[in-house]
Scaffold this motif. Structure first.
Motif, PDB file in Angstrom:
ATOM      1  N   GLN A 348       0.545  -1.019   0.034  1.00 15.65           N
ATOM      2  CA  GLN A 348       0.018   0.089   0.020  1.00 15.65           C
ATOM      3  C   GLN A 348       0.887   1.343   0.207  1.00 15.65           C
ATOM      4  O   GLN A 348       0.928   2.191   0.278  1.00 15.65           O
ATOM      5  N   GLY A 349       2.023   0.781  -0.654  1.00 19.19           N
ATOM      6  CA  GLY A 349       3.150   2.312  -0.708  1.00 19.19           C
ATOM      7  C   GLY A 349       4.169   2.376   0.595  1.00 19.19           C
ATOM      8  O   GLY A 349       5.160   2.824   0.331  1.00 19.19           O
ATOM      9  N   GLU A 350       4.395   1.282   1.112  1.00 17.01           N
ATOM     10  CA  GLU A 350       5.532   0.701   2.316  1.00 17.01           C
ATOM     11  C   GLU A 350       6.866   0.384   1.785  1.00 17.01           C
ATOM     12  O   GLU A 350       6.560  -0.324   0.534  1.00 17.01           O
ATOM     13  N   SER A 351       7.904   1.431   1.487  1.00 20.28           N
ATOM     14  CA  SER A 351       8.762   0.812   1.100  1.00 20.28           C
ATOM     15  C   SER A 351       9.889   0.468   1.864  1.00 20.28           C
ATOM     16  O   SER A 351      11.407  -0.031   2.191  1.00 20.28           O
ATOM     17  N   ASP A 352       9.499   1.094   3.265  1.00 20.35           N
ATOM     18  CA  ASP A 352      10.456   0.425   4.075  1.00 20.35           C
ATOM     19  C   ASP A 352      10.380  -0.685   5.217  1.00 20.35           C
ATOM     20  O   ASP A 352       9.183  -1.430   5.035  1.00 20.35           O
ATOM     21  N   LEU A 353      11.807  -1.537   4.407  1.00 26.01           N
ATOM     22  CA  LEU A 353      11.145  -2.676   4.746  1.00 26.01           C
ATOM     23  C   LEU A 353      11.293  -3.109   6.033  1.00 26.01           C
ATOM     24  O   LEU A 353      10.012  -4.590   6.360  1.00 26.01           O
ATOM     25  N   ARG A 367       9.654  -5.261  16.193  1.00 30.89           N
ATOM     26  CA  ARG A 367      10.996  -4.904  17.008  1.00 30.89           C
ATOM     27  C   ARG A 367      11.197  -6.207  16.398  1.00 30.89           C
ATOM     28  O   ARG A 367      12.647  -6.707  15.953  1.00 30.89           O
ATOM     29  N   GLN A 368      10.331  -7.516  16.264  1.00 32.70           N
ATOM     30  CA  GLN A 368      10.822  -8.775  15.812  1.00 32.70           C
ATOM     31  C   GLN A 368      11.475  -8.728  14.013  1.00 32.70           C
ATOM     32  O   GLN A 368      12.389  -8.844  13.549  1.00 32.70           O
ATOM     33  N   ALA A 369      11.098  -7.796  13.492  1.00 37.86           N
ATOM     34  CA  ALA A 369      11.459  -7.251  11.906  1.00 37.86           C
ATOM     35  C   ALA A 369      13.259  -7.139  12.149  1.00 37.86           C
ATOM     36  O   ALA A 369      13.328  -8.065  11.511  1.00 37.86           O
ATOM     37  N   ASN A 375      19.891 -10.792  11.987  1.00 36.55           N
ATOM     38  CA  ASN A 375      20.416 -12.011  12.166  1.00 36.55           C
ATOM     39  C   ASN A 375      20.680 -13.106  10.523  1.00 36.55           C
ATOM     40  O   ASN A 375      20.823 -13.835  10.606  1.00 36.55           O
ATOM     41  N   GLY A 376      19.871 -11.530   9.447  1.00 37.84           N
ATOM     42  CA  GLY A 376      20.793 -12.109   8.262  1.00 37.84           C
ATOM     43  C   GLY A 376      19.198 -13.257   7.672  1.00 37.84           C
ATOM     44  O   GLY A 376      19.725 -13.974   7.098  1.00 37.84           O
ATOM     45  N   ALA A 377      18.226 -13.506   8.918  1.00 33.61           N
ATOM     46  CA  ALA A 377      17.108 -13.920   8.751  1.00 33.61           C
ATOM     47  C   ALA A 377      16.018 -13.526   7.228  1.00 33.61           C
ATOM     48  O   ALA A 377      15.001 -14.786   6.844  1.00 33.61           O
ATOM     49  N   THR A 386      20.677  -6.925   5.442  1.00 32.56           N
ATOM     50  CA  THR A 386      20.933  -6.952   7.025  1.00 32.56           C
ATOM     51  C   THR A 386      20.542  -5.323   7.838  1.00 32.56           C
ATOM     52  O   THR A 386      20.913  -4.983   8.959  1.00 32.56           O
ATOM     53  N   ASP A 387      20.815  -4.627   6.779  1.00 31.02           N
ATOM     54  CA  ASP A 387      20.451  -2.895   6.983  1.00 31.02           C
ATOM     55  C   ASP A 387      18.599  -2.880   7.586  1.00 31.02           C
ATOM     56  O   ASP A 387      18.139  -2.903   7.092  1.00 31.02           O
ATOM     57  N   THR A 388      18.893  -2.918   9.053  1.00 32.17           N
ATOM     58  CA  THR A 388      17.267  -2.625   9.244  1.00 32.17           C
ATOM     59  C   THR A 388      16.815  -1.285   8.932  1.00 32.17           C
ATOM     60  O   THR A 388      15.770  -0.929   8.862  1.00 32.17           O
TER      61      THR A 388
END
Length: 417
Positions: A348-353, A367-369, A375-377, A386-388
């Motif tokens: 819906q427009g989200e681009s932040d991972l 937090r889990q995301a 953790n490279g999952a 791996t970049d939050t």
């Protein structure tokens, strides 16, 4: 090995009305023969294939196949295997279904040459027949006691059978008689459930011709799996020939996942590989089953036959990409096939991972995301992120339509735009 010997070796012959007579016929002349199907759906599934593939085997030996689509009989419904009356379909639906099935059958047969296949629709010779002509010219030759002895009819007497379905076997008998008269058709083949209908055709031919008739019937055994479960079903239901219902990738995967206990049997029934080729693959199953050479050969032969070599190569490409995780190499159309049944989310427009992982319910919380990413999952189109603070770019949208996110080893989600 002659044709009948090959059919026996493959396990294709179940019943014959006159084995010696048919052998003599095939030894001395090239014949026309037919197999039919009713257009009760707009696509055939793999459970319909063996009789038509058998028809093609006859064609390879110089005989002429007649492929019948039952536009008329499909309006009635074969009582075979049914415990109750079928829901009758409109002529418009039946004719639409007939066209879809004809296109699928055209992929199996050669229509050019001296023994080019002929495709017919029984609606063409029955739609103008009135009820008086049917009763006088056809019904007079088929006794009620003869019909009551048919298993397909006898099994329905207690629960009830309408006169409509009661007469189905006569309609199919008319088909054999018509093809005998107009195409010199000497043999009908079909599944084992068609034995009663085939013998009705022979009875009608015998009654309606003064001269000595030479017509024959042959049935093919029901295809089963070694574990006793029904053949031709996948997790998504029937395996259809229509690529819109079962994609070429799904079709390929069905065959390549065949159990070792079944694969040689299916190679014999479904492919045109030679006895020597199949026996070599049988040795491979016994001595090097981990290589799955027989399954690969089965999947390749069937996908190429039904869909084309191009579709086969595409199915192999998708399979390899999913196995390796290199999904960025896939086109949008290949992603639609390979990820047809995975969970999906329309962005819906989200681009932040991080936000996208939560919105698509890939991760239960931000937090889990962040923890999953750190953790490279998490992979985006097969590349580990791996970049939050990662923000999806246009380059992450394959052909502007899809992004494939994987969390852990197997949990895929298809992001749609």
């Amino acid at each position: 090995m002659n044709l009948l010997e090959d059919l026996k070796w493959r396990g294709i012959i179940y019943q014959q009305t006159d084995e010696e007579g048919l052998k003599n016929l095939l030894d001395n002349e090239k014949i026309s023969l037919y197999c039919g199907t009713d257009p009760t759906a707009d696509s055939l599934h793999i459970g319909h294939l063996v009789p038509f593939l058998t028809l093609r085997r006859f064609q390879q030996h110089g005989h002429r196949p007649i492929v019948l689509v039952g536009g008329a009989t499909g309006m009635i419904g074969d009582p075979s295997g049914k415990s109750e009356e079928r829901k009758l379909q409109t002529i418009e639906v039946i004719l639409k279904n007939s066209e879809g099935i004809k296109k699928q059958l055209e992929a199996i047969f050669e229509f050019e040459g001296d023994n080019g296949a002929i495709m017919v629709n029984n609606y063409d010779w029955t739609n103008s027949m009135n009820v008086i002509a049917f009763l006088r010219d056809v019904g007079k030759h088929i006794g009620v006691n003869y019909l009551l002895a048919k298993d397909t009819i006898a099994s329905r007497l207690e629960t009830g059978i309408s006169f409509t379905e009661f007469t189905y076997t006569i309609l199919q008998a008319m088909d054999f008689n018509h093809l005998y008269d107009h195409f010199n058709c000497k043999l009908q083949i079909g599944g084992s459930d068609q034995w009663g209908n085939i013998t009705s055709g022979l009875e009608l031919i015998r009654k309606m011709h003064v001269e000595e008739t030479k017509a024959f019937g042959m049935t093919i055994p029901l295809v089963t799996k070694s574990d006793g479960t029904k053949f031709g079903k996948s997790e998504g239901g029937a395996v259809w020939l229509d690529p819109e219902k079962t994609t070429p990738y799904e079709f390929y995967q069905f065959w390549i996942n065949t159990a070792d206990a079944d694969v040689v049997k299916y190679l014999k029934l479904f492919t045109f590989l030679s006895k020597e080729e199949i026996e070599a693959l049988e040795v491979s199953v016994q001595e090097e089953p981990h290589l799955r050479k027989a399954q690969k050969a089965l999947a390749e032969e069937m996908t190429r036959l039904i869909h084309s070599d191009e579709a086969l190569q595409q199915a192999i490409k998708i399979s390899q990409a999913l196995f390796s995780g290199d999904v960025r190499s896939l086109s949008a159309s290949e992603i639609e096939q390979g990820f047809k049944d995975v969970p999906s989310y329309t962005a819906q427009g989200e681009s932040d991972l991080v936000e996208l992982l939560v919105a698509a319910k890939i991760s239960p919380s931000k937090r889990q995301a962040r923890e999953d990413i750190g953790n490279g999952a998490v992979t985006v189109n097969g590349e580990k992120i791996t970049d939050t603070a990662y923000v999806l770019q246009d380059a992450d949208k394959i052909e502007g339509r899809f992004t494939i996110i994987r969390r852990g080893k197997k949990k895929y989600t298809l992001i749609k735009y």
